[in-house]
Design a protein around this motif. Structure first.
Motif, PDB file in Angstrom:
ATOM      1  N   GLN A   1      15.236   9.838   2.627  1.00 50.00           N
ATOM      2  CA  GLN A   1      13.869   9.329   2.622  1.00 50.00           C
ATOM      3  C   GLN A   1      13.808   8.006   3.375  1.00 50.00           C
ATOM      4  N   VAL A   2      12.809   7.863   4.203  1.00 47.52           N
ATOM      5  CA  VAL A   2      12.621   6.634   4.979  1.00 47.52           C
ATOM      6  C   VAL A   2      11.851   5.628   4.139  1.00 47.52           C
ATOM      7  N   GLN A   3      12.334   4.415   4.114  1.00 53.41           N
ATOM      8  CA  GLN A   3      11.653   3.336   3.396  1.00 53.41           C
ATOM      9  C   GLN A   3      10.743   2.585   4.353  1.00 53.41           C
ATOM     10  N   LEU A   4       9.513   2.339   3.907  1.00 53.37           N
ATOM     11  CA  LEU A   4       8.527   1.642   4.714  1.00 53.37           C
ATOM     12  C   LEU A   4       7.951   0.487   3.913  1.00 53.37           C
ATOM     13  N   GLN A   5       7.811  -0.662   4.542  1.00 58.45           N
ATOM     14  CA  GLN A   5       7.263  -1.832   3.857  1.00 58.45           C
ATOM     15  C   GLN A   5       6.246  -2.517   4.743  1.00 58.45           C
ATOM     16  N   GLU A   6       4.988  -2.495   4.309  1.00 52.78           N
ATOM     17  CA  GLU A   6       3.918  -3.158   5.059  1.00 52.78           C
ATOM     18  C   GLU A   6       3.788  -4.619   4.638  1.00 52.78           C
ATOM     19  N   SER A   7       3.233  -5.413   5.529  1.00 50.39           N
ATOM     20  CA  SER A   7       2.941  -6.809   5.231  1.00 50.39           C
ATOM     21  C   SER A   7       1.805  -7.280   6.133  1.00 50.39           C
ATOM     22  N   GLY A   8       1.241  -8.421   5.785  1.00 52.00           N
ATOM     23  CA  GLY A   8       0.234  -9.038   6.635  1.00 52.00           C
ATOM     24  C   GLY A   8      -1.196  -8.949   6.149  1.00 52.00           C
ATOM     25  N   CYS A  22       4.881  -3.313   9.707  1.00 47.85           N
ATOM     26  CA  CYS A  22       5.555  -2.345   8.853  1.00 47.85           C
ATOM     27  C   CYS A  22       7.013  -2.279   9.288  1.00 47.85           C
ATOM     28  N   ALA A  23       7.916  -2.491   8.348  1.00 49.84           N
ATOM     29  CA  ALA A  23       9.342  -2.375   8.618  1.00 49.84           C
ATOM     30  C   ALA A  23       9.825  -1.034   8.094  1.00 49.84           C
ATOM     31  N   ALA A  24      10.566  -0.300   8.934  1.00 47.16           N
ATOM     32  CA  ALA A  24      11.012   1.040   8.562  1.00 47.16           C
ATOM     33  C   ALA A  24      12.522   1.149   8.613  1.00 47.16           C
ATOM     34  N   CYS A  92       1.361   2.355   6.325  1.00 50.06           N
ATOM     35  CA  CYS A  92       2.065   2.924   7.465  1.00 50.06           C
ATOM     36  C   CYS A  92       2.759   4.210   7.017  1.00 50.06           C
ATOM     37  N   ALA A  93       2.912   5.104   7.953  1.00 47.79           N
ATOM     38  CA  ALA A  93       3.446   6.430   7.663  1.00 47.79           C
ATOM     39  C   ALA A  93       4.405   6.859   8.759  1.00 47.79           C
ATOM     40  N   GLY A 113       4.486   3.868   3.075  1.00 52.66           N
ATOM     41  CA  GLY A 113       4.697   2.596   2.426  1.00 52.66           C
ATOM     42  C   GLY A 113       3.780   2.437   1.231  1.00 52.66           C
ATOM     43  N   GLN A 114       3.862   1.283   0.585  1.00 50.61           N
ATOM     44  CA  GLN A 114       3.046   0.999  -0.589  1.00 50.61           C
ATOM     45  C   GLN A 114       1.663   0.473  -0.226  1.00 50.61           C
ATOM     46  N   GLY A 115       1.495   0.081   1.011  1.00 48.89           N
ATOM     47  CA  GLY A 115       0.192  -0.383   1.466  1.00 48.89           C
ATOM     48  C   GLY A 115       0.047  -1.893   1.396  1.00 48.89           C
TER      49      GLY A 115
END
Length: 122
Positions: A1-8, A22-24, A92-93, A113-115
């Motif tokens: 599973q790819v981990q995604l983390q949004e920010s900003g 988004c960091a993937a 992000c997806a 990501g979690q949004g």
């Protein structure tokens, strides 16, 4: 599973600008941004392939720019001339299977990501 983390995400005024990131994890593939406004279904915003080919929803065309850094495996969304109607949680997806395709529906993206919340105030 790819981990995604949004920010900003933050609160900005109408007409303002904002940059989401988004960091993937994992290897580069087609990626997208979606938005989910209160009481509405999640909607597609923009997609970018590994080669940097892009597609945008008509509601953001000319105002938003999606970009990526394949070396860092990051995805950005530059948002300008923001409107109150842009208020939403942005996700992000990641498309696990296709690196060159411009997906536009939730079903085409396996990892999310979690949004990050963007609020545009007048």
């Amino acid at each position: 599973q790819v981990q995604l983390q949004e920010s900003g995400g933050e609160t900005v005024q109408v007409g303002g600008s904002l940059r989401l990131s988004c960091a993937a994890s994992g290897s580069p593939s087609s990626m997208a941004w979606f938005q989910e406004a209160p009481g509405k279904q999640r909607e597609w915003v923009a997609t970018i392939t590994v080669a940097g080919i892009t597609a945008y929803a008509s509601s953001v065309e000319g105002r938003f720019t999606v970009s990526r850094d394949n070396a860092k495996n990051t995805l950005d969304l530059e948002m300008s001339n923001l409107r109150a109607t842009d208020t939403a949680k942005y996700y992000c997806a990641y498309d696990r299977q296709r690196r060159w395709f411009l997906g536009r529906t939730e079903a085409e993206f396996a990892d999310w990501g979690q949004g990050t919340q963007v609020t545009v105030s007048s």
